[in-house]
Structure formats: C-alpha cells, structure tokens
Design an enzyme around this catalytic site. Structure first.
Site, PDB file in Angstrom:
ATOM      1  N   TYR A 275      50.726   6.636  28.616  1.00 46.15           N
ATOM      2  CA  TYR A 275      51.178   7.266  29.855  1.00 46.15           C
ATOM      3  C   TYR A 275      52.607   6.794  30.125  1.00 46.15           C
ATOM      4  CZ  TYR A 275      46.295   8.455  31.103  1.00 46.15           C
ATOM      5  OH  TYR A 275      45.009   8.948  31.142  1.00 46.15           O
ATOM      6  N   PHE A 276      53.582   7.543  29.666  1.00 45.14           N
ATOM      7  CA  PHE A 276      54.965   7.138  29.901  1.00 45.14           C
ATOM      8  C   PHE A 276      55.885   8.351  29.870  1.00 45.14           C
ATOM      9  CE2 PHE A 276      54.484   6.798  25.256  1.00 45.14           C
ATOM     10  CZ  PHE A 276      55.599   7.493  24.792  1.00 45.14           C
TER      11      PHE A 276
END
Length: 302
Positions: free
Chosen positions: A71-72
C-alpha cells in the site's frame, strides 16, 4: 445518530486468536494516495492529513488496522504512516498485514512471492511498522493453486516468533481447509459486501461455524473497488439510509456487520468526516424489514 460521539466499541468485539478487536476497524489502503489506489500513478495524499486520520481513528476506539507493505504511492507508505502516527503503539492495537504479491518501487505488480521470498516480505513489514513481531499476517493469493508451501512458510515464521497469528486473503473454502491442516487460521479477508459476491454467502457462514473471522474488503466501494465508492447508490439503499438519518456507506457497513458476529469491517478513508461516519456505522441497528429488503437486493448482485 451523532457520528462524532460514537466509538468503534459500539460494533461489539471479536477475538483474532488471543487478540480482542472491535468489529469496526480501519483499512489503510487509501491512506497513501487520493483517488484510485494500488495504481502506479496514484496521487500522494497530504502526509499530515493521513497521520491525523490515523490518530483520530484510534481516538474513536479503532483497535484493528489492516495494512500491507504494497500500500504505497510515490511519496507515501501506509505502513510508515501508521508507524509515524501511532508508535509507540497502544497495547490493545492489532495491526493486520498481508503478503503474497509485491509491487516494485514504480508501483507495478510483481509475480507472486515464492515460499522462500515470503520471509523478506514479512521482514519488510516489520521494518516499516517498527515492530519485532506482526500481530496477524494474511497470505494473499490470486488463483486456485495449492497454498500449502506458501502457507507453510508463514507457519514457520509464526513458530519462529515473527508472526503471532495467520490469516488468508482472496481465497476459497478449499484454501481455508488446506491451510487449517498446517496451522491455525484466525481470519479470511475476501471481497464481499451488499450486492458484491453473493456467491460468498455460504463461505461467510462457514467461516463463522469454524470460528474464523471474515473480513470483507471493498464493502463500501462495491464495483468501484480501488477507485472507491461512487457518488450514487441503489434507490432502496438510499431509502434505508434516509429512514435512519445516515448515509448509504453506513448502511453498507452495517449490513456486513449484520451477517454474523464473526464479520469484521475495515472501511478505509483519508477523510476525517468519512472516518467518523464509518465508525458510527458500528452502532447502526438495521430492522428486520431493512434486512429483508437489503438481503433481497444482495441476491440480485447489484
């Protein structure tokens, strides 16, 4: 219903192994960016806003946060935002992460990790979160192949003390049965919601019978998935929402929680007002008439 004064405790609790969590949690996928998530050109979210949302979530009683190292966006990592906002972590905070298919620094998806590569992914989460062990790690997969070798690799890391509890994501009932012959499974995280994957109903029920938490993702976004919820909703969902003085997203969250005491919610947002509304959905008690109507809509696969 005053969403600003309702806490996650109103949703009730469930135990992930020996860890007690409020059934209304928080999903961190949307924190690193605005707009569509998990795409290479995602627009980074304001860092201070993301940190303030995380801190407010904990203030509102959220003690279950779902995250992942993948998640980035170009400038933001959900894990590192969680670390910056919440460390030193509250004793009752449970952080669930997942490993299986990583992304490269540009955001492109890589092939599924081999059993040998999973330790590196677990250690990446440990480093980013600043932890010496992970509370819950889900093995996320795509496809129907056997997961025995990969889940076995995580089970070894559990025995080594790097992981406390294990779960599964994006799996079938056969995967769950296979995994449980290797090590205990505390949760299953699959796409599910009102009108989303009604074919999962039996699996949701089966998880409850086995004492395994079922944690839906995209429960609010529905067909919007990574792009988030759309502006409108089904007229009958809007009617139920209006009758209770809430928004349609709250109805969707409440409906999932009504599917069983083992069903947990992890709605995610970067908006403080949406956060308060999502948490307040844990206190929404739908009537039998509401549930009959919504269950009928669900079976039609909206």
């Amino acid at each position: 219903m005053n969403s600003q004064t309702i806490t996650a405790a109103a949703s009730g609790t469930w135990k992930l192994g020996d860890l007690t969590v409020n059934r209304l949690g928080f999903g961190a996928m949307r924190l690193p960016q605005t707009g569509e998530a998990l795409v290479a050109d995602a627009v980074p979210r304001d860092r201070d806003q993301a940190i303030s949302v995380l801190r407010r979530a904990v203030e509102l009683g959220v003690n279950h946060i779902d995250t992942a190292a993948f998640y980035f966006s170009a400038l933001r990592s959900a894990n590192e935002l969680i670390n910056r906002a919440l460390a030193p972590y509250p004793e009752d905070l449970v952080i669930t992460t997942k490993v299986g298919q990583p992304r490269d620094p540009s955001g492109a998806w890589l092939p599924h990790a081999t059993p040998e590569q999973l330790r590196g992914l677990v250690e990446e989460n440990l480093r980013q979160l600043g932890r010496d062990h992970l509370d819950v790690v889900n093995l996320r997969i795509v496809g129907t192949d056997s997961i025995a070798e990969r889940f076995g690799a995580l089970a070894e890391l559990r025995e080594a003390g790097l992981i406390r509890h294990l779960g599964l994501s994006n799996v079938t009932s056969a995967h769950l049965a296979e995994a449980r012959t290797i090590a205990p499974v505390v949760c299953v995280q699959n796409m599910y919601g009102l009108g989303v994957r009604p074919d999962q109903d039996a699996f949701v029920h089966s998880c409850g019978e086995q004492g395994v938490a079922f944690v839906p993702f995209y429960a609010i976004a529905a067909s919007g998935r990574q792009a988030g919820a759309g502006d409108g909703d089904h007229p009958e969902i809007l009617a139920v929402a209006q009758a209770h003085g809430v928004g349609p997203a709250q109805v969707r969250i409440a409906w999932t929680l009504h599917r069983g005491p083992h069903v947990l919610a992890i709605p995610g947002t970067g908006n403080p007002d949406h956060l308060a509304s999502n948490v307040a959905a844990g206190a929404l008690r739908l009537t039998e008439a509401d549930l009959t109507l919504l269950d009928s809509l669900h079976s039609q696969k909206l």
